[in-house]
Scaffold this motif. Structure first.
Motif, mmCIF file in Angstrom:
data_model
loop_
_atom_site.group_PDB
_atom_site.id
_atom_site.type_symbol
_atom_site.label_atom_id
_atom_site.label_comp_id
_atom_site.label_asym_id
_atom_site.label_seq_id
_atom_site.Cartn_x
_atom_site.Cartn_y
_atom_site.Cartn_z
ATOM 1 N N VAL A 89 0.837 -1.210 0.000
ATOM 2 C CA VAL A 89 0.000 0.000 0.000
ATOM 3 C C VAL A 89 0.869 1.256 0.000
ATOM 4 O O VAL A 89 0.575 2.224 -0.710
ATOM 5 C CB VAL A 89 -0.972 -0.015 1.200
ATOM 6 C CG1 VAL A 89 -1.614 1.334 1.407
ATOM 7 C CG2 VAL A 89 -2.036 -1.087 1.007
ATOM 8 N N GLU A 90 1.956 1.233 0.770
ATOM 9 C CA GLU A 90 2.809 2.419 0.899
ATOM 10 C C GLU A 90 3.784 2.610 -0.263
ATOM 11 O O GLU A 90 4.233 3.721 -0.509
ATOM 12 C CB GLU A 90 3.600 2.342 2.201
ATOM 13 C CG GLU A 90 2.718 2.462 3.429
ATOM 14 C CD GLU A 90 3.447 2.160 4.735
ATOM 15 O OE1 GLU A 90 4.686 1.918 4.688
ATOM 16 O OE2 GLU A 90 2.787 2.152 5.780
ATOM 17 N N GLU A 93 1.903 1.715 -6.640
ATOM 18 C CA GLU A 93 0.803 2.535 -7.149
ATOM 19 C C GLU A 93 -0.467 1.691 -7.259
ATOM 20 O O GLU A 93 -0.451 0.621 -7.854
ATOM 21 C CB GLU A 93 1.167 3.095 -8.524
ATOM 22 C CG GLU A 93 0.081 3.955 -9.120
ATOM 23 C CD GLU A 93 0.408 4.415 -10.534
ATOM 24 O OE1 GLU A 93 -0.540 4.808 -11.229
ATOM 25 O OE2 GLU A 93 1.593 4.381 -10.934
ATOM 26 N N ASP A 94 -1.552 2.189 -6.688
ATOM 27 C CA ASP A 94 -2.844 1.493 -6.765
ATOM 28 C C ASP A 94 -3.503 1.852 -8.091
ATOM 29 O O ASP A 94 -3.930 2.984 -8.294
ATOM 30 C CB ASP A 94 -3.734 1.889 -5.599
ATOM 31 C CG ASP A 94 -5.038 1.105 -5.558
ATOM 32 O OD1 ASP A 94 -5.280 0.288 -6.473
ATOM 33 O OD2 ASP A 94 -5.802 1.316 -4.610
ATOM 34 N N VAL A 95 -3.579 0.879 -8.992
ATOM 35 C CA VAL A 95 -4.194 1.115 -10.296
ATOM 36 C C VAL A 95 -5.609 0.552 -10.345
ATOM 37 O O VAL A 95 -6.247 0.555 -11.403
ATOM 38 C CB VAL A 95 -3.322 0.541 -11.444
ATOM 39 C CG1 VAL A 95 -1.995 1.284 -11.528
ATOM 40 C CG2 VAL A 95 -3.104 -0.957 -11.293
ATOM 41 N N GLY A 96 -6.084 0.046 -9.206
ATOM 42 C CA GLY A 96 -7.462 -0.433 -9.101
ATOM 43 C C GLY A 96 -7.778 -1.525 -10.101
ATOM 44 O O GLY A 96 -6.989 -2.434 -10.336
ATOM 45 N N VAL A 111 4.921 1.618 -21.173
ATOM 46 C CA VAL A 111 5.036 2.624 -20.111
ATOM 47 C C VAL A 111 6.260 2.294 -19.268
ATOM 48 O O VAL A 111 6.771 1.177 -19.291
ATOM 49 C CB VAL A 111 3.770 2.685 -19.210
ATOM 50 C CG1 VAL A 111 2.541 3.075 -20.010
ATOM 51 C CG2 VAL A 111 3.549 1.386 -18.473
ATOM 52 N N GLU A 112 6.710 3.288 -18.515
ATOM 53 C CA GLU A 112 7.857 3.109 -17.631
ATOM 54 C C GLU A 112 7.536 2.068 -16.552
ATOM 55 O O GLU A 112 6.475 2.127 -15.946
ATOM 56 C CB GLU A 112 8.177 4.457 -16.974
ATOM 57 C CG GLU A 112 9.492 4.511 -16.258
ATOM 58 C CD GLU A 112 10.687 4.455 -17.193
ATOM 59 O OE1 GLU A 112 11.723 3.934 -16.755
ATOM 60 O OE2 GLU A 112 10.587 4.915 -18.349
ATOM 61 N N PRO A 113 8.430 1.116 -16.313
ATOM 62 C CA PRO A 113 8.173 0.118 -15.262
ATOM 63 C C PRO A 113 8.043 0.780 -13.890
ATOM 64 O O PRO A 113 8.762 1.731 -13.584
ATOM 65 C CB PRO A 113 9.421 -0.776 -15.300
ATOM 66 C CG PRO A 113 10.032 -0.546 -16.626
ATOM 67 C CD PRO A 113 9.688 0.858 -17.016
ATOM 68 N N ARG A 114 7.107 0.285 -13.089
ATOM 69 C CA ARG A 114 6.898 0.783 -11.738
ATOM 70 C C ARG A 114 6.138 -0.273 -10.956
ATOM 71 O O ARG A 114 5.440 -1.090 -11.551
ATOM 72 C CB ARG A 114 6.145 2.101 -11.738
ATOM 73 C CG ARG A 114 4.708 1.949 -12.253
ATOM 74 C CD ARG A 114 4.105 3.286 -12.655
ATOM 75 N NE ARG A 114 2.695 3.204 -12.908
ATOM 76 C CZ ARG A 114 2.129 2.713 -14.003
ATOM 77 N NH1 ARG A 114 2.884 2.208 -14.960
ATOM 78 N NH2 ARG A 114 0.815 2.704 -14.140
ATOM 79 N N PRO A 115 6.258 -0.277 -9.643
ATOM 80 C CA PRO A 115 5.499 -1.252 -8.850
ATOM 81 C C PRO A 115 4.034 -0.836 -8.785
ATOM 82 O O PRO A 115 3.719 0.321 -8.491
ATOM 83 C CB PRO A 115 6.172 -1.200 -7.479
ATOM 84 C CG PRO A 115 6.862 0.115 -7.415
ATOM 85 C CD PRO A 115 7.167 0.520 -8.823
#
Length: 145
Positions: A89-90, A93-96, A111-115
Protein backbone atom coordinates in the motif's frame (compact mmCIF):
# COMPACT_ATOMS: atom_id res chain seq x y z
CA UNK A 1 20.94 -7.66 -7.62
CA UNK A 2 22.27 -9.35 -4.50
CA UNK A 3 20.27 -11.48 -2.08
CA UNK A 4 21.32 -11.87 1.54
CA UNK A 5 20.05 -14.04 4.36
CA UNK A 6 19.47 -11.69 7.28
CA UNK A 7 18.89 -12.18 11.00
CA UNK A 8 17.28 -9.67 13.34
CA UNK A 9 18.12 -9.19 17.02
CA UNK A 10 15.08 -11.37 17.89
CA UNK A 11 16.48 -14.33 15.87
CA UNK A 12 14.02 -14.00 12.96
CA UNK A 13 15.61 -15.03 9.67
CA UNK A 14 14.55 -13.36 6.44
CA UNK A 15 15.84 -12.59 2.97
CA UNK A 16 16.81 -9.15 1.68
CA UNK A 17 17.25 -8.14 -1.97
CA UNK A 18 19.50 -5.17 -2.76
CA UNK A 19 20.80 -3.57 -5.96
CA UNK A 20 24.38 -3.85 -4.63
CA UNK A 21 26.46 -4.53 -1.53
CA UNK A 22 27.02 -0.78 -1.13
CA UNK A 23 23.26 -0.18 -1.13
CA UNK A 24 22.82 -2.91 1.51
CA UNK A 25 25.43 -1.20 3.70
CA UNK A 26 23.84 2.23 3.21
CA UNK A 27 20.36 0.95 4.15
CA UNK A 28 21.82 -0.93 7.13
CA UNK A 29 23.60 2.20 8.40
CA UNK A 30 20.39 4.24 8.02
CA UNK A 31 18.39 1.48 9.80
CA UNK A 32 16.10 1.17 6.77
CA UNK A 33 16.21 -2.64 6.83
CA UNK A 34 13.62 -4.05 9.21
CA UNK A 35 12.52 -7.53 10.17
CA UNK A 36 9.19 -8.41 8.51
CA UNK A 37 8.12 -10.34 11.61
CA UNK A 38 8.92 -7.99 14.50
CA UNK A 39 10.04 -4.75 12.86
CA UNK A 40 13.50 -4.70 14.50
CA UNK A 41 16.09 -2.65 12.61
CA UNK A 42 18.95 -4.39 14.42
CA UNK A 43 19.84 -6.67 11.53
CA UNK A 44 22.93 -8.59 10.50
CA UNK A 45 23.89 -10.42 7.32
CA UNK A 46 24.40 -14.15 7.79
CA UNK A 47 27.46 -15.76 6.25
CA UNK A 48 26.87 -17.56 3.00
CA UNK A 49 28.89 -19.89 0.83
CA UNK A 50 30.00 -18.89 -2.62
CA UNK A 51 30.03 -21.45 -5.39
CA UNK A 52 32.64 -21.73 -8.11
CA UNK A 53 32.05 -24.26 -10.86
CA UNK A 54 35.19 -25.69 -12.32
CA UNK A 55 35.52 -27.97 -15.30
CA UNK A 56 38.25 -29.89 -13.43
CA UNK A 57 37.28 -33.04 -11.61
CA UNK A 58 34.33 -35.34 -11.98
CA UNK A 59 32.57 -34.61 -8.70
CA UNK A 60 29.07 -33.24 -8.61
CA UNK A 61 28.64 -30.17 -6.41
CA UNK A 62 26.90 -30.87 -3.11
CA UNK A 63 23.27 -29.75 -3.00
CA UNK A 64 22.73 -26.53 -1.02
CA UNK A 65 21.80 -27.01 2.61
CA UNK A 66 18.60 -25.31 3.60
CA UNK A 67 18.66 -23.70 7.04
CA UNK A 68 16.28 -25.27 9.54
CA UNK A 69 13.40 -22.91 10.16
CA UNK A 70 10.65 -23.39 12.65
CA UNK A 71 7.14 -22.89 11.30
CA UNK A 72 5.58 -19.49 11.90
CA UNK A 73 2.91 -19.25 14.54
CA UNK A 74 -0.51 -18.06 13.41
CA UNK A 75 0.15 -14.67 15.03
CA UNK A 76 3.54 -14.34 13.28
CA UNK A 77 2.01 -15.29 9.92
CA UNK A 78 -0.80 -12.76 10.41
CA UNK A 79 1.74 -10.05 11.36
CA UNK A 80 3.91 -10.89 8.35
CA UNK A 81 0.93 -10.71 6.00
CA UNK A 82 -0.16 -7.40 7.55
CA UNK A 83 3.35 -5.93 7.12
CA UNK A 84 3.49 -7.12 3.51
CA UNK A 85 0.11 -5.55 2.81
CA UNK A 86 1.26 -2.26 4.40
CA UNK A 87 4.46 -2.30 2.33
CA UNK A 88 2.49 -2.76 -0.89
CA UNK A 89 0.00 0.00 0.00
CA UNK A 90 2.81 2.42 0.90
CA UNK A 91 5.19 1.64 -1.98
CA UNK A 92 3.12 0.47 -4.96
CA UNK A 93 0.80 2.53 -7.15
CA UNK A 94 -2.84 1.49 -6.76
CA UNK A 95 -4.19 1.11 -10.30
CA UNK A 96 -7.46 -0.43 -9.10
CA UNK A 97 -9.41 -2.42 -11.66
CA UNK A 98 -6.96 -1.35 -14.42
CA UNK A 99 -4.36 -3.81 -13.04
CA UNK A 100 -4.31 -6.17 -16.04
CA UNK A 101 -4.14 -3.28 -18.51
CA UNK A 102 -1.29 -1.57 -16.60
CA UNK A 103 0.64 -4.84 -16.07
CA UNK A 104 0.41 -5.53 -19.80
CA UNK A 105 1.63 -2.00 -20.68
CA UNK A 106 4.61 -2.40 -18.32
CA UNK A 107 5.43 -5.90 -19.61
CA UNK A 108 5.41 -4.81 -23.26
CA UNK A 109 7.40 -1.63 -22.55
CA UNK A 110 4.64 0.83 -23.44
CA UNK A 111 5.04 2.62 -20.11
CA UNK A 112 7.86 3.11 -17.63
CA UNK A 113 8.17 0.12 -15.26
CA UNK A 114 6.90 0.78 -11.74
CA UNK A 115 5.50 -1.25 -8.85
CA UNK A 116 1.71 -1.50 -9.07
CA UNK A 117 -1.13 -3.20 -7.25
CA UNK A 118 -4.83 -3.50 -7.95
CA UNK A 119 -7.52 -5.99 -8.81
CA UNK A 120 -8.11 -8.30 -11.76
CA UNK A 121 -10.88 -10.69 -12.63
CA UNK A 122 -10.23 -14.41 -13.02
CA UNK A 123 -10.54 -13.97 -16.80
CA UNK A 124 -8.01 -11.11 -16.81
CA UNK A 125 -5.57 -13.20 -14.73
CA UNK A 126 -5.99 -16.11 -17.14
CA UNK A 127 -5.16 -13.79 -20.06
CA UNK A 128 -2.07 -12.50 -18.22
CA UNK A 129 -1.01 -16.13 -17.61
CA UNK A 130 -1.41 -16.99 -21.30
CA UNK A 131 0.75 -14.01 -22.28
CA UNK A 132 3.42 -14.94 -19.73
CA UNK A 133 2.99 -11.70 -17.80
CA UNK A 134 4.11 -12.22 -14.19
CA UNK A 135 1.97 -11.13 -11.25
CA UNK A 136 1.35 -12.31 -7.73
CA UNK A 137 -1.92 -12.80 -5.87
CA UNK A 138 -1.68 -11.53 -2.31
CA UNK A 139 -4.41 -12.20 0.22
CA UNK A 140 -5.63 -9.21 2.20
CA UNK A 141 -5.00 -9.62 5.90
CA UNK A 142 -8.01 -10.00 8.15
CA UNK A 143 -8.05 -7.47 10.95
CA UNK A 144 -8.94 -8.83 14.36
CA UNK A 145 -12.21 -7.39 15.61
Amino acid sequence: MVVYDLLCSNDHRFEGWFPSFDEYQRQLAEERISCPVCGSTKVEKLPHACAVISSRGEREPAPPVKPHRRPLTEAEARELLFRLHQHVVENFEDVGSRFAEEARAIFYGRVEPRPIHGTATAEEREDLDEEGIPYLLLPKPKLDS
